[in-house]
Design an enzyme around this catalytic site. Structure first.
Site, mmCIF file in Angstrom:
data_model
loop_
_atom_site.group_PDB
_atom_site.id
_atom_site.type_symbol
_atom_site.label_atom_id
_atom_site.label_comp_id
_atom_site.label_asym_id
_atom_site.label_seq_id
_atom_site.Cartn_x
_atom_site.Cartn_y
_atom_site.Cartn_z
ATOM 1 N N GLY A 251 0.767 -1.231 0.000
ATOM 2 C CA GLY A 251 0.000 0.000 0.000
ATOM 3 C C GLY A 251 0.798 1.280 0.000
ATOM 4 C CD GLU A 286 0.602 -8.984 0.919
ATOM 5 O OE1 GLU A 286 -0.334 -8.199 0.633
ATOM 6 O OE2 GLU A 286 0.402 -10.095 1.431
ATOM 7 N NE ARG A 289 -1.090 2.643 -5.746
ATOM 8 C CZ ARG A 289 -2.278 2.802 -6.307
ATOM 9 N NH1 ARG A 289 -2.386 3.521 -7.396
ATOM 10 N NH2 ARG A 289 -3.350 2.252 -5.772
ATOM 11 N NE ARG A 321 -5.261 3.821 -10.449
ATOM 12 C CZ ARG A 321 -4.808 4.990 -10.045
ATOM 13 N NH1 ARG A 321 -4.311 5.870 -10.914
ATOM 14 N NH2 ARG A 321 -4.817 5.302 -8.762
ATOM 15 C CB CYS A 352 -19.948 5.809 -27.137
ATOM 16 S SG CYS A 352 -19.537 5.822 -28.880
ATOM 17 C CD GLU A 353 -20.038 6.225 -20.051
ATOM 18 O OE1 GLU A 353 -20.671 6.632 -19.075
ATOM 19 O OE2 GLU A 353 -20.390 5.268 -20.762
ATOM 20 C CE1 TYR A 382 -3.749 -2.866 -8.148
ATOM 21 C CE2 TYR A 382 -2.313 -0.986 -7.711
ATOM 22 C CZ TYR A 382 -2.788 -2.236 -7.375
ATOM 23 O OH TYR A 382 -2.304 -2.874 -6.264
#
Length: 423
Positions: A251, A286, A289, A321, A352-353, A382
């Site tokens: 993290g 762990e 990122r 993201r 198309c958004e 990610y």
């Protein structure tokens, strides 16, 4: 050629600018885009490996488990195995990549809050080093699979330490309201320990916690560690056993914008944890990122420019993201020099958004035009791993670069790949 500052950088260590063109490991983005197409992820392999080594050096007497969910490919698995890291996976697909990439199974830890019975059998059959138990139902499934295989499976129990990390709500995983783990406060975690110790097919290898992602406050890691150490000691006293292993998750945050606060280093985190965790307990961490994120650049080609909207040939399908979390990035014109004044522009995708926005109000040269290349740093974590096929847009490749050479480690998806899904 202008090199980029290494300290607290948001660009890869091997990035530089030559006459307005971004280069990575000696290769210019124009040539890479011409050879491999766009959108394109350019991964600085030396940067990735250097970050792995920094984590190993920070925890020489512990274990470093790379969080494969950040980004995984067989080539990456090979780097991890070579450098002495372990690997966290959280699905049957990631388990398959670990196997194909050559990671020894004893160095694989299998995570996830709802592993299927088939995935558990696959992990037990391959001989993974540890399965992290996330619920009482999973405890029963793993015990059954190990008994049927005639083996004793090492497991850890994921514990909620009750620490709410200062991060985006979707990334906080250590509080009582998260879907992950078993509650320390309610007694669920203690009951899981009792059940594991009573199962002949299970071996309690340690305790696990993970408080979240993109965290900058080391005091939060320290508080979670204190609570986990106290819980571990209580378990040892109650059951007259020695556990001796504590996995404190990952993290650690990274900088995405030039103005972001400096990110803590692996050594900073090690110093904090080693003041809290007694020497007789082996620490595991762990990182994901913080290894994969900074060393990769996403490159797009500009297609249209209108009313300060700069539309590129990718978007929310290859980087969900910003749309999902409001994640912030910066960008730069990467293919040429421009002396034009900068203007605040919004980089949008081709989908198309209306929410297909990669970056809002980023400073770009006013003369930006179709055919220009835009580079977005800190694109390694990610993004490709979370990419999808909205509008049936094929996913981009990942090209590793090192010492003036480039090779594809994830190929570009094709329309033929997509059509194979239809019977």
């Amino acid at each position: 050629m202008n090199t980029i500052s290494v300290r607290d950088q948001i660009w890869p260590a091997g990035a530089a600018w030559a006459d307005g063109e971004l280069t990575v490991a000696g290769l210019g983005v124009r040539g890479l885009a011409a050879e491999f197409g766009t959108p394109l992820y350019i991964l600085d392999a030396a940067d990735f490996r250097a970050r792995c080594s920094a984590w190993r050096q920070a925890f020489p007497d512990g274990d470093v488990h790379y969080g494969g969910k950040a980004f995984l490919a067989p080539a990456v698995v090979g780097w991890l195995a070579e450098l002495g890291l372990c690997l966290d996976v959280c699905s049957g697909g990631e388990l398959a990549v670990a196997r194909v990439g050559g990671m020894p199974p004893e160095r694989v830890v299998f995570h996830g809050n709802n592993k299927s019975a088939a995935e558990i059998r696959q992990a037990v059959a391959w001989g993974v080093g540890c399965i992290v138990l996330d619920s009482r139902h999973e405890l029963e499934r793993v015990a059954r699979a190990a008994a049927e295989a005639g083996t004793r499976q090492p497991v850890m129990i994921r514990v909620k330490p009750g620490v709410d990390a200062d991060t985006h709500a979707s990334w906080a995983t250590g509080g009582e309201r998260t879907k992950f783990g078993l509650s320390m406060a309610s007694g669920e975690a203690a009951e899981a320990v009792r059940r594991v110790l009573s199962e002949p097919s299970l071996e309690l290898a340690g305790l696990h916690s993970h408080i979240g992602s993109q965290i900058f406050g080391l005091d939060q890691f320290a508080e979670a560690a204190r609570r986990m150490v106290a819980f571990l000691r209580a378990v040892e006293r109650e059951h007259h056993t020695v556990i001796g292993r504590l996995d404190l998750g990952g993290g650690l945050g990274i900088r995405y914008l030039p103005g972001d606060q400096p990110a803590p280093t692996p050594a900073d985190l090690a110093d904090v944890l080693q003041t809290v965790v007694p020497a007789d307990i082996r620490i595991a961490v762990e990182p994901g990122r913080s290894i994969a994120g900074p060393g990769t650049v996403a490159v797009y080609e500009v297609g249209t420019v209108k009313e300060r909207f700069v539309a590129v040939d990718g978007g929310m399908s290859d980087n969900p993201r910003p749309a999902t979390y409001g994640a912030a990035y910066t960008a730069a014109l990467a293919s040429r020099r421009s002396d034009a004044p900068t203007e605040a522009m919004t980089i949008v995708g081709k989908h198309c958004e209306s929410g297909d926005v990669l970056i809002e109000d980023v400073a770009l040269p006013a003369d930006i035009a179709p055919g220009d290349l835009i580079a977005i740093p800190c694109s390694g974590a990610y993004q490709r791993s979370a990419a999808g096929n909205y509008n049936l847009v094929a996913r981009p490749p990942v090209v590793a670069v090192e010492e003036n050479a480039a090779h594809v480690i994830v190929r570009r998806e094709t329309e033929e790949d997509l059509l194979r899904l239809y019977p």
